[in-house]
Design a protein around this motif. Sequence first.
Motif, PDB file in Angstrom:
ATOM      1  N   UNK A   1      29.405-112.129 -12.742  1.00  7.20           N
ATOM      2  CA  UNK A   1      29.600-111.214 -13.863  1.00  7.20           C
ATOM      3  C   UNK A   1      29.272-111.911 -15.178  1.00  7.20           C
ATOM      4  N   UNK A   2      29.688-113.164 -15.325  1.00  9.24           N
ATOM      5  CA  UNK A   2      29.375-113.903 -16.554  1.00  9.24           C
ATOM      6  C   UNK A   2      27.868-113.962 -16.773  1.00  9.24           C
ATOM      7  N   UNK A   3      27.136-114.241 -15.719  1.00  8.95           N
ATOM      8  CA  UNK A   3      25.673-114.297 -15.844  1.00  8.95           C
ATOM      9  C   UNK A   3      25.106-112.930 -16.204  1.00  8.95           C
ATOM     10  N   UNK A   4      25.616-111.897 -15.557  1.00 11.34           N
ATOM     11  CA  UNK A   4      25.118-110.545 -15.817  1.00 11.34           C
ATOM     12  C   UNK A   4      25.380-110.122 -17.259  1.00 11.34           C
ATOM     13  N   UNK A   5      26.578-110.419 -17.772  1.00 11.94           N
ATOM     14  CA  UNK A   5      26.911-110.015 -19.140  1.00 11.94           C
ATOM     15  C   UNK A   5      25.967-110.657 -20.149  1.00 11.94           C
ATOM     16  N   UNK A   6      25.676-111.951 -19.987  1.00 12.04           N
ATOM     17  CA  UNK A   6      24.773-112.599 -20.936  1.00 12.04           C
ATOM     18  C   UNK A   6      23.336-112.108 -20.768  1.00 12.04           C
TER      19      UNK A   6
ATOM     20  N   UNK B   1      34.092-121.065 -21.261  1.00  7.50           N
ATOM     21  CA  UNK B   1      33.383-122.232 -20.742  1.00  7.50           C
ATOM     22  C   UNK B   1      32.049-121.846 -20.111  1.00  7.50           C
ATOM     23  N   UNK B   2      32.027-120.730 -19.381  1.00  6.13           N
ATOM     24  CA  UNK B   2      30.783-120.291 -18.754  1.00  6.13           C
ATOM     25  C   UNK B   2      29.721-119.967 -19.801  1.00  6.13           C
ATOM     26  N   UNK B   3      30.146-119.399 -20.925  1.00  8.23           N
ATOM     27  CA  UNK B   3      29.214-119.022 -21.979  1.00  8.23           C
ATOM     28  C   UNK B   3      28.916-120.163 -22.957  1.00  8.23           C
ATOM     29  N   UNK B   4      29.759-121.207 -22.947  1.00  5.31           N
ATOM     30  CA  UNK B   4      29.684-122.203 -24.008  1.00  5.31           C
ATOM     31  C   UNK B   4      30.129-121.604 -25.333  1.00  5.31           C
ATOM     32  N   UNK B   5      31.131-120.723 -25.270  1.00  9.95           N
ATOM     33  CA  UNK B   5      31.578-119.950 -26.427  1.00  9.95           C
ATOM     34  C   UNK B   5      32.911-120.476 -26.961  1.00  9.95           C
TER      35      UNK B   5
ATOM     36  N   UNK C   1      27.408-104.141 -17.370  1.00  7.61           N
ATOM     37  CA  UNK C   1      27.980-103.601 -18.602  1.00  7.61           C
ATOM     38  C   UNK C   1      27.284-102.305 -19.019  1.00  7.61           C
ATOM     39  N   UNK C   2      28.066-101.379 -19.554  1.00  7.95           N
ATOM     40  CA  UNK C   2      27.571-100.037 -19.832  1.00  7.95           C
ATOM     41  C   UNK C   2      27.712 -99.720 -21.319  1.00  7.95           C
ATOM     42  N   UNK C   3      26.620 -99.322 -22.000  1.00  4.92           N
ATOM     43  CA  UNK C   3      26.720 -98.982 -23.414  1.00  4.92           C
ATOM     44  C   UNK C   3      27.732 -97.859 -23.647  1.00  4.92           C
TER      45      UNK C   3
ATOM     46  N   UNK D   1      22.382-109.185 -20.080  1.00  6.72           N
ATOM     47  CA  UNK D   1      22.203-107.847 -20.632  1.00  6.72           C
ATOM     48  C   UNK D   1      22.658-107.710 -22.082  1.00  6.72           C
ATOM     49  N   UNK D   2      23.600-108.556 -22.538  1.00 12.56           N
ATOM     50  CA  UNK D   2      24.119-108.418 -23.897  1.00 12.56           C
ATOM     51  C   UNK D   2      23.546-109.445 -24.858  1.00 12.56           C
ATOM     52  N   UNK D   3      23.069-110.579 -24.359  1.00  5.51           N
ATOM     53  CA  UNK D   3      22.621-111.661 -25.220  1.00  5.51           C
ATOM     54  C   UNK D   3      23.566-112.840 -25.124  1.00  5.51           C
ATOM     55  N   UNK D   4      23.182-113.955 -25.739  1.00  4.51           N
ATOM     56  CA  UNK D   4      23.998-115.157 -25.727  1.00  4.51           C
ATOM     57  C   UNK D   4      25.372-114.873 -26.314  1.00  4.51           C
ATOM     58  N   UNK D   5      26.430-115.110 -25.527  1.00  2.00           N
ATOM     59  CA  UNK D   5      27.793-114.816 -25.980  1.00  2.00           C
ATOM     60  C   UNK D   5      28.369-116.054 -26.656  1.00  2.00           C
ATOM     61  N   UNK D   6      28.683-115.918 -27.931  1.00  2.00           N
ATOM     62  CA  UNK D   6      29.098-117.043 -28.767  1.00  2.00           C
ATOM     63  C   UNK D   6      30.609-117.164 -28.913  1.00  2.00           C
TER      64      UNK D   6
END
Length: 334
Positions: free
Chosen positions: A161-166, A191-195, A115-117, A168-173
Motif C-alpha cells: 500500500x505504501x508503494x501504491x500510494x506514492x 519511514x517507508x516514505x522517508x517522510x 487511493x481514490x480521488x 499514484x499521489x506523488x512523493x509523500x513528504x
Amino acid sequence: MSTTDTEHTTTGTTGTTGTTERAESAETAETAPAAGSEKGWYVDDRCLNCNIARQYAPGMIAYAPGGNYGGVSAVVRQPETEEEVRQMYRAAHACPTRSVHPPADEWPEDSDPYPMPLDEDGIVLLCGHASPQTYGATSYLLRRPDGTAMMIDTPRWRPALARRYEQQAGKITDVLLTHLDHVAHGRKYADAFGARLWIHEGDLHSRPDADSVIRGQEPVEIGPGVIAHPFPGHTAGSTLFIADEKFCFTGDAFFWSQAEQDLEVADSVVYDSIKTLAASVARGAEELTFEWVLPGHGSFHHLPAQEMRERMRALGVRAATYPEQEVDYGKVRY
C-alpha cells in the motif's frame, strides 16, 4: 518496532481502551473464514460499528442494533447497478475488519479503487484500507502543487500500500497525525516514505518517536498552504490540518453527521473535555476557513465556506450545552 507501532494502549482521561479492545478482537480479521451466504453481499459478525462501510455504500449498508460495540453495519439492500456494485467494493476494501463480503467472496483484481480521488480536482485522495488499530479511521492523501503529497492519519500497514500510494499521489513528504488514537502505523509509513511524522505535544506520549512536534496553541505551517491548528477537546493534542483554506482534516474533533445532516461532535467519545472541545469549535468558527470537512470518523462533506462557518458557529453553541460523560462508543450515531 516501538509499542505504538502495534497499538496505542494509554488509559485514563486520555486513554483509548475501547479502541484497543476493538483492535484486539479484530486481529484475525483478514484470515477469519467467511460464514455468510453465497447469494449476496453480507457483513460478518466481526464488525466494529465504525461507520466507514455505511459511508461508502449508503442505502445498501446501514446501521443495525446488535454486536459488541453499540451496533453493527448490515446489508439492507443488494446492489442493483454497476455503480452500486463499485460502491460495495469501496466499502469492502475500506472496512478495517474485512467484514464486508461480496457474493461467493469473489474479489476481482480491479475491485480495489484506492487511493481514490474525493474532490473533482483530485487534490484529496481516500486511502481506504482502514485499520482496526485506529477503529476504522478514514485516512487521506493530500496532493501539493509541486508534485509531492502528504498523508493525514494512516490506513492499515502494508508495504504494498505504501508503494501504491506514492506511485499514484506523488512523493509523500509528511505524515500528519490528528490525535493519539490514530497513531498506530504512523512510524512505519513515515519511514517507508522517508517522510516527517507530525503530532501535537499534547498527544506526544502516544507517538514519542515523532520527528516534528507541534507545540502550544498557535497555528504552525507544515508546508506551503498547509497549516496545523491545535484544536483541544477530543484529546489534549487534537489538531486540525487545513490545506489551501479549502480542505479541513479534523480527525475526531468534529464531523458531518448523516443522521443529523449537520456538523457534530462525538460528545460521548471525549478523552479531554467536552467544554474545551466546545470552546475550540466556537473559536474555530471565527478563525478558520474551509469548504470540506474531512474527519477520521463520521462523514466527509463539502459546503460553501460561509455556510460551513455558520454551521460551526451553531455547533459551538450546541456543544457548549453538552454535559461531560463517560466514554460510550455505542451512543455515537454518525
